[in-house]
Scaffold this motif. Structure first.
Motif, PDB file in Angstrom:
ATOM      1  N   GLU A  64       0.811  -1.223   0.000  1.00 50.28           N
ATOM      2  CA  GLU A  64       0.000   0.000   0.000  1.00 50.28           C
ATOM      3  C   GLU A  64       0.846   1.275   0.000  1.00 50.28           C
ATOM      4  N   MET A  65       2.176   1.110   0.088  1.00 47.37           N
ATOM      5  CA  MET A  65       3.032   2.253   0.365  1.00 47.37           C
ATOM      6  C   MET A  65       3.059   3.284  -0.764  1.00 47.37           C
ATOM      7  N   LYS A  66       3.143   2.822  -2.013  1.00 51.93           N
ATOM      8  CA  LYS A  66       3.267   3.772  -3.123  1.00 51.93           C
ATOM      9  C   LYS A  66       2.035   4.651  -3.237  1.00 51.93           C
ATOM     10  N   ASN A  67       0.872   4.031  -3.170  1.00 46.77           N
ATOM     11  CA  ASN A  67      -0.372   4.790  -3.261  1.00 46.77           C
ATOM     12  C   ASN A  67      -0.524   5.735  -2.068  1.00 46.77           C
ATOM     13  N   ALA A  68      -0.260   5.215  -0.858  1.00 44.80           N
ATOM     14  CA  ALA A  68      -0.423   6.012   0.359  1.00 44.80           C
ATOM     15  C   ALA A  68       0.550   7.178   0.397  1.00 44.80           C
ATOM     16  N   SER A  69       1.756   6.983  -0.131  1.00 44.61           N
ATOM     17  CA  SER A  69       2.747   8.058  -0.138  1.00 44.61           C
ATOM     18  C   SER A  69       2.273   9.237  -0.977  1.00 44.61           C
ATOM     19  N   GLY A  70       1.622   8.934  -2.117  1.00 41.37           N
ATOM     20  CA  GLY A  70       1.079  10.016  -2.940  1.00 41.37           C
ATOM     21  C   GLY A  70       0.010  10.798  -2.208  1.00 41.37           C
ATOM     22  N   LEU A  71      -0.890  10.081  -1.517  1.00 37.65           N
ATOM     23  CA  LEU A  71      -1.949  10.746  -0.759  1.00 37.65           C
ATOM     24  C   LEU A  71      -1.364  11.588   0.368  1.00 37.65           C
ATOM     25  N   PHE A  72      -0.370  11.032   1.052  1.00 38.14           N
ATOM     26  CA  PHE A  72       0.245  11.726   2.183  1.00 38.14           C
ATOM     27  C   PHE A  72       0.903  13.022   1.740  1.00 38.14           C
ATOM     28  N   ASN A  73       1.656  12.974   0.655  1.00 36.41           N
ATOM     29  CA  ASN A  73       2.321  14.178   0.162  1.00 36.41           C
ATOM     30  C   ASN A  73       1.323  15.181  -0.405  1.00 36.41           C
ATOM     31  N   LEU A  74       0.225  14.666  -0.960  1.00 39.33           N
ATOM     32  CA  LEU A  74      -0.814  15.558  -1.460  1.00 39.33           C
ATOM     33  C   LEU A  74      -1.408  16.399  -0.337  1.00 39.33           C
ATOM     34  N   THR A  75      -1.601  15.778   0.837  1.00 41.02           N
ATOM     35  CA  THR A  75      -2.201  16.521   1.951  1.00 41.02           C
ATOM     36  C   THR A  75      -1.321  17.693   2.369  1.00 41.02           C
ATOM     37  N   ARG A  76       0.000  17.516   2.332  1.00 42.34           N
ATOM     38  CA  ARG A  76       0.887  18.623   2.716  1.00 42.34           C
ATOM     39  C   ARG A  76       0.779  19.768   1.708  1.00 42.34           C
ATOM     40  N   ASN A  77       0.751  19.421   0.409  1.00 41.57           N
ATOM     41  CA  ASN A  77       0.631  20.465  -0.611  1.00 41.57           C
ATOM     42  C   ASN A  77      -0.722  21.165  -0.559  1.00 41.57           C
ATOM     43  N   LEU A  78      -1.787  20.381  -0.342  1.00 42.27           N
ATOM     44  CA  LEU A  78      -3.110  20.987  -0.232  1.00 42.27           C
ATOM     45  C   LEU A  78      -3.195  21.861   1.017  1.00 42.27           C
ATOM     46  N   GLY A  79      -2.547  21.418   2.093  1.00 46.25           N
ATOM     47  CA  GLY A  79      -2.491  22.239   3.301  1.00 46.25           C
ATOM     48  C   GLY A  79      -1.848  23.581   3.018  1.00 46.25           C
ATOM     49  N   GLY A  80      -0.767  23.551   2.241  1.00 46.45           N
ATOM     50  CA  GLY A  80      -0.114  24.802   1.875  1.00 46.45           C
ATOM     51  C   GLY A  80      -1.017  25.685   1.027  1.00 46.45           C
ATOM     52  N   ALA A  81      -1.728  25.075   0.056  1.00 48.40           N
ATOM     53  CA  ALA A  81      -2.618  25.852  -0.820  1.00 48.40           C
ATOM     54  C   ALA A  81      -3.778  26.451  -0.035  1.00 48.40           C
ATOM     55  N   VAL A  82      -4.414  25.627   0.808  1.00 54.56           N
ATOM     56  CA  VAL A  82      -5.522  26.114   1.625  1.00 54.56           C
ATOM     57  C   VAL A  82      -5.029  27.187   2.599  1.00 54.56           C
ATOM     58  N   GLY A  83      -3.874  26.934   3.207  1.00 55.23           N
ATOM     59  CA  GLY A  83      -3.322  27.882   4.167  1.00 55.23           C
ATOM     60  C   GLY A  83      -3.036  29.240   3.547  1.00 55.23           C
TER      61      GLY A  83
END
Length: 521
Positions: free
Chosen positions: A399-418
């Motif tokens: 599950e690591m490859k898929n989960a890693s994409g989601l995890f990194n997406l949350t940081r970028n979206l956090g930056g955009a929303v912030g």
């Protein structure tokens, strides 16, 4: 059969794998650095390309939109064509796009190649995170995770600094030319050294093209709306309103297909793992702090203090040095402390950093910002590593490859929303404070009248225009003070956010010891 699967007892630690991983990390560093490296030099790029004011922001926006689409897609692609080809294509494409950005002769060319650069380069970021947790045993995470934690936090922090120096000493072209030699090195080493897994071309036959289109519409529109919305009055702007509609429709289609198809382009079921869900939420909030503070300090220095790009870079460099020196300490602590304790220390420390910044005045300079930046750098580093371990450290390798994409997406979206929230709050609170100051500074205020009188005396050389000039100067002073008060309001809110994260930590499940297999839920 993949190298990991054949290991039987689990992945083994070798010098070759460590060297390969460090080369991959360098590629990730370039991709993350390029998010922010142009931010301090947009005016120079605008002048060089003859771009209009409403066009130059697309140099940044096109990169972010393209990258945010690739990051969650990268997990599926790396499973389909293998980590080796995924990373080699990403590094090579990023290098070529960087060269084309440097040689762009118009703003349209620049926007095109920045989008290519962001899309292809974005594949390197989650691939490195996934590799870290699949090619090394858990006992070595204290060595490996500080490396990716340092890069993920340091690169966007020093981006404006590096950009300011390169533009000041050479020209804006070197913001992109600097990637070429390292990019070629990373591309070549990736091709010859990465052997972590094998491709699964059968995934191409079941690739969800409609799901990809829906995801691109959803994430791309969201990124644009968040990036441009605060400056264009949100839904009052026709383009923002149209893209908001596309975002909603794309989001509905994407989530329906993600939860109903056997092989969705992005598998969202990783969020069933409680620690992954909490880790992603913490990553989202950390993105607000990471990108928000990287934006706020330069904004203050430019808007209030009138600093040049180089002066801003020199002032901001403090956080980068603090992160660099803290990384090995954080790595050792990660093998001795409960990750939840480390995150608590990190979040509390960031809250202290933002609280120290709530006393902004028009006179703050390098030394007034020194300790807030030291605290920010040290404690951002301390909480980044356990967040990675909490989110990804308990997932099975499959599950690591898929989960890693989601995890990194949350940081970028956090930056955009912030950034969107920060810009909106900045506008609203500045207007509110200015209205209050304007009501207080009127003809009935003896202090205001004496100030205007003193300014008139100073400006007496202007003759009959001295009174108007004095009022104009007092208005500018009120606008400056209202802006500073808005900065302080935002730092108050960031302080509260990170204190809330400390309170949320008891809900996180204690992870297994690092020496364990880490393969289960």
């Amino acid at each position: 059969m993949s190298a990991i699967a054949s290991a039987g007892a689990g992945p083994t630690f070798t010098t070759r794998r460590l060297f390969t991983f460090i080369c991959m990390v360098f590629g990730m560093f370039m991709a993350i650095l390029d998010i922010q490296i142009v931010s301090a030099s947009l005016s120079e790029i605008q002048a060089g390309l003859g771009a209009a004011n409403d066009e130059i922001s697309w140099v940044q926006t096109s990169y972010l939109i393209a990258e945010v689409i690739m990051i969650p897609l990268s997990g599926y692609l790396s499973r389909m064509i293998s980590t080796r080809w995924m990373f080699t294509i990403a590094a090579g494409g990023f290098t070529f796009a960087s060269m084309m950005c440097a040689f762009s002769s118009s703003i349209n060319e620049m926007i095109l190649w920045r989008a290519v650069q962001g899309f292809i380069g974005g594949g390197m970021i989650p691939t490195v995170f996934a590799s870290a947790y699949t090619i090394f045993p858990r006992s070595k995470m204290g060595l490996v995770t500080p490396i990716i934690g340092l890069v993920a936090t340091l690169a966007p922090t020093i981006g404006p600094t590096a950009g300011g120096y390169l533009t000041e000493l050479f020209s804006w072209h070197w913001l992109f030319l600097v990637n070429i030699i390292p990019g070629i090195f990373v591309t070549v080493t990736s091709y010859f050294l990465i052997d972590f897994d094998e491709p699964d071309f059968s995934l191409f036959k079941v690739f969800d093209w409609w799901g990809l289109a829906a995801m691109a519409a959803f994430l791309g529109s969201m990124e644009y709306v968040l990036e441009e919305g605060p400056s264009k009055d949100w839904l009052d702007d026709e383009r923002i309103a149209l893209l908001t509609g596309i975002m909603v429709i794309g989001g509905i289609v994407f989530f329906v297909r993600a939860f109903t198809r056997k092989n969705p382009v992005v598998d969202l079921w990783a969020f069933k793992n409680r620690n992954f869900a909490f880790g992603s939420a913490f990553s989202f909030c950390l993105g607000i702090g990471l990108y928000g503070l990287t934006y706020l300090y330069p904004l203050y220095l430019a808007r209030v203090r009138g600093f040049s790009a180089l002066q801003i870079g020199e002032t901001m460099f403090v956080s980068g040095v603090a992160m660099l020196l803290t990384a090995p300490i954080a790595g050792r602590l990660s093998s001795k402390l409960d990750p939840r304790v480390m995150m608590g220390i990190g979040f509390a420390g960031i809250a202290v950093a933002t609280w120290l910044s709530t006393g902004f005045t028009a006179d703050w300079d390098f030394w007034e910002l020194f300790w807030p930046q030291i605290f920010r750098g040290v404690f951002m580093m301390i909480c980044m590593i356990p967040i990675n371990n909490i989110a990804l450290g308990t997932l099975p390798p499959a599950e690591m490859k898929n989960a890693s994409g989601l995890f990194n997406l949350t940081r970028n979206l956090g930056g955009a929303v912030g950034l969107a929230l920060i810009n909106q709050i900045m506008t609203n609170r500045s207007d509110l404070h200015f209205d209050r100051l304007r009501d207080a500074v009127n003809i009935t205020s003896s202090t205001a009248m004496s100030t205007i009188s003193g300014m008139e005396h100073t400006l007496s050389g202007l003759g009959s225009n001295a009174h108007l000039a004095a009022i104009s100067r007092l208005t500018s002073l009120a606008q400056q003070q209202s802006t500073i008060m808005a900065f302080n309001d935002i730092f108050d809110l960031l302080t509260v956010l990170f204190l809330v994260l400390v309170i949320a930590l008891p809900f996180v499940k204690k992870p297994a010891a690092q020496g364990g297999s880490g393969g289960g839920h």
